[in-house]
Design an enzyme around this catalytic site. Structure first.
Site, PDB file in Angstrom:
ATOM      1  N   TRP A 148     -41.674  83.167 -24.137  1.00 20.78           N
ATOM      2  CA  TRP A 148     -40.083  83.732 -23.749  1.00 20.78           C
ATOM      3  C   TRP A 148     -39.583  82.461 -22.903  1.00 20.78           C
ATOM      4  CZ3 TRP A 148     -40.196  83.725 -18.608  1.00 20.78           C
ATOM      5  CH2 TRP A 148     -41.516  84.274 -18.047  1.00 20.78           C
ATOM      6  N   SER A 174     -42.374  86.028 -28.698  1.00 24.92           N
ATOM      7  CA  SER A 174     -42.611  86.801 -27.576  1.00 24.92           C
ATOM      8  C   SER A 174     -41.707  88.120 -27.682  1.00 24.92           C
ATOM      9  CB  SER A 174     -42.230  86.176 -26.153  1.00 24.92           C
ATOM     10  OG  SER A 174     -42.556  87.109 -25.124  1.00 24.92           O
ATOM     11  N   GLU A 175     -42.590  89.257 -27.439  1.00 22.64           N
ATOM     12  CA  GLU A 175     -41.796  90.593 -27.165  1.00 22.64           C
ATOM     13  C   GLU A 175     -40.715  90.543 -26.126  1.00 22.64           C
ATOM     14  OE1 GLU A 175     -45.805  91.249 -25.098  1.00 22.64           O
ATOM     15  OE2 GLU A 175     -44.930  89.962 -26.706  1.00 22.64           O
ATOM     16  N   SER A 224     -50.611  82.899 -22.418  1.00 19.08           N
ATOM     17  CA  SER A 224     -51.338  83.038 -21.302  1.00 19.08           C
ATOM     18  C   SER A 224     -52.793  82.635 -21.703  1.00 19.08           C
ATOM     19  CB  SER A 224     -51.444  84.510 -20.877  1.00 19.08           C
ATOM     20  OG  SER A 224     -51.898  85.419 -21.802  1.00 19.08           O
ATOM     21  N   GLU A 245     -52.175  76.343 -26.472  1.00 17.69           N
ATOM     22  CA  GLU A 245     -51.748  75.819 -25.148  1.00 17.69           C
ATOM     23  C   GLU A 245     -51.656  76.867 -24.077  1.00 17.69           C
ATOM     24  OE1 GLU A 245     -47.951  74.646 -22.721  1.00 17.69           O
ATOM     25  OE2 GLU A 245     -48.105  72.967 -24.266  1.00 17.69           O
ATOM     26  N   CYS A 279     -44.365  75.855 -18.054  1.00 18.77           N
ATOM     27  CA  CYS A 279     -45.635  75.771 -18.253  1.00 18.77           C
ATOM     28  C   CYS A 279     -46.222  74.940 -17.409  1.00 18.77           C
ATOM     29  CB  CYS A 279     -46.016  75.284 -19.679  1.00 18.77           C
ATOM     30  SG  CYS A 279     -45.352  76.479 -21.123  1.00 18.77           S
TER      31      CYS A 279
END
Length: 464
Positions: A148, A174-175, A224, A245, A279
């Site tokens: 996200w 992503s949610e 994650s 990643e 990231c």
């Protein structure tokens, strides 16, 4: 599943389905919208369509696949403002910054449109009467699971490289940004044959259904470490290739010979940009004792100027604050921020902690928020040793005027990317392997095309 209509009013996107994703605006808490999650039947149907479309898409000339990707890139550029506004509404990332992310994704699609037809095999030198080849071929059905924090740019890399090499794609954004992800899918889909690219909404449950499907050939995930390891376990049962990643705990090592104010500006940029939700954000700082005091003063001033920032949701804000609170309870000194603000939304202040011990969770784990924990070291060797002592291996930054120290650092740090004297930046096309808990496989650059193809050796002799 009915896809998100491009023109619909998000605030009225109410789903009667109890299994729906609800998105609240991180800044003021208002309802952005609800989207029903994909069912097991819809997941199975999407994979089946991707499998059915694979042979035709793989057999499409490389230049034709590239042309489709160019058209998709142009369409994405036309919708940059719409995607940026959705991104801001869902994650709190300012629309101007979100638009930069969309345009970075456009550039990535165009890059892969150029690189795809140039992706080549090798001719081998065997017997003069024979022909020997190494030929790259698409792997099949690719599942992409994207984050996200920069949803369009990251998705463009994985989806673009997979499509241009002849794979078909089932994507799950992503949610935490499903509206952005589904609109991205709507923009892309008309430029490809039916079934070649499909986007599904859902949380980790939907991701696990996709990862566990026996007809999936590649799982590509940015997110994650815990999720990455779960996906790798699923792929071990199905035989799918996994490209990961995952989390990072990137150190910033500040040498004694640099300007402490400049170094603090670099630290603030690395720790607070996009609310620390990057990231390769700076997650822990090791500063030489000789310049520690002016460095911390400048970093604290930068945090005060930065102020309160939106985090993606309250669940994430609570996790960030837990890292800070635990560190303070264990003896860290709070120099800036560290207090949850009153009012709606999921905002959190830029935070500076000093007197941090490497054993604290804020130093050992990825906080992924606007937090700069500082540890003072007696010399460069100690700082380098502490920076190396970590379970992750994504990236690291070194600030130094010493070429000797720079050389020592980039050779010694067990990470995929080392940056010297700049927390962000680098030439286009760079590709690195993350290490340890940060994943494995190329995630960017021309080498990503290799990840989505399998090499076949061909030996041809004339018949007698």
């Amino acid at each position: 599943m009915t896809d998100l209509a491009v023109e619909h009013d998000l605030s009225s996107a109410e789903s009667a389905d109890a299994h729906a994703i609800r998105i609240d605006n991180p800044v003021d808490g208002h309802l952005v919208g609800r989207i029903a999650m994909a069912t097991p039947e819809e997941v199975a149907a999407a994979v089946a369509k991707a499998r059915s479309a694979f042979a035709g898409w793989a057999g499409t000339p490389a230049e034709s696949r590239a042309a489709a990707l160019r058209a998709a890139a142009d369409a994405l550029a036309d919708r940059a403002d719409d995607l940026a506004e959705l991104n801001e509404a869902e994650t709190g990332r300012p629309a101007a910054e979100a638009r930069e992310g969309v345009l970075a994704g456009v550039s990535t699609l165009r890059q892969y449109a150029e690189l795809g037809p140039l992706h080549r095999g090798r001719a081998l030198l065997g017997q003069p009467s024979a022909t020997d080849l190494m030929v790259p071929e698409p792997r099949g059905v690719v599942v992409t699971l994207t984050p996200w924090n920069d949803p369009v740019a990251v998705a463009c890399g994985l989806v673009g490289a997979a499509l241009v090499t002849g794979n078909t794609v089932v994507a799950k954004p992503s949610e935490r940004c499903p509206h952005t992800g589904l609109l991205f899918g709507e923009v892309l889909r008309p430029h490809f044959p039916e079934g070649v690219v499909r986007h599904l909404a859902g949380d980790g449950t939907v991701g696990s259904w996709l990862a566990g499907h026996t007809d999936v050939d590649v799982i590509a995930h940015v997110g994650s470490t815990a999720t990455g390891r779960s996906l790798a376990a699923a792929a071990a049962r199905t035989g799918a290739k996994v490209l990961l990643e995952n989390g990072g705990n990137d150190p910033l090592l500040v040498d004694a010979d640099v300007d402490p104010v400049w170094a603090a500006e670099q630290a603030a940029l690395g720790a607070f940009a996009n609310s620390g939700q990057i990231c390769v954000a700076v997650e822990r700082v090791f500063v030489h004792r000789e310049i520690a005091e002016p460095f911390v003063e400048a970093l604290t001033a930068a945090a005060d100027r930065t102020g309160v920032l939106p985090l993606v949701d309250t669940r994430h804000r609570d996790a960030v604050h837990a890292h800070v609170s635990e560190a303070v309870a264990a003896g860290a000194r709070l120099r800036a921020g560290g207090v949850v603000p009153d009012g709606p939304g999921s905002r959190y202040p830029a935070t500076v902690l000093t007197d941090c011990d490497p054993g604290m969770r804020v130093m050992r784990e990825e906080t992924f928020g606007p937090v700069a924990p500082v540890c003072v070291v007696d010399d460069f060797a100690e700082g380098l040793a502490r920076a190396r002592d970590d379970a992750y291996g994504l990236a690291a930054t070194v600030l130094t005027r010493s070429m000797e120290h720079a050389q020592r650092a980039w050779r010694a740090l067990p990470v995929g990317t080392v940056k010297v004297n700049a927390v962000f930046g680098g030439a286009p096309g760079g590709a690195a392997h993350p290490r340890r808990a940060s994943g494995h496989g190329y995630g960017y650059g021309p080498e990503l095309l290799d990840e989505f193809t399998a090499t076949k050796v061909v030996h041809v002799e004339p018949a007698p």
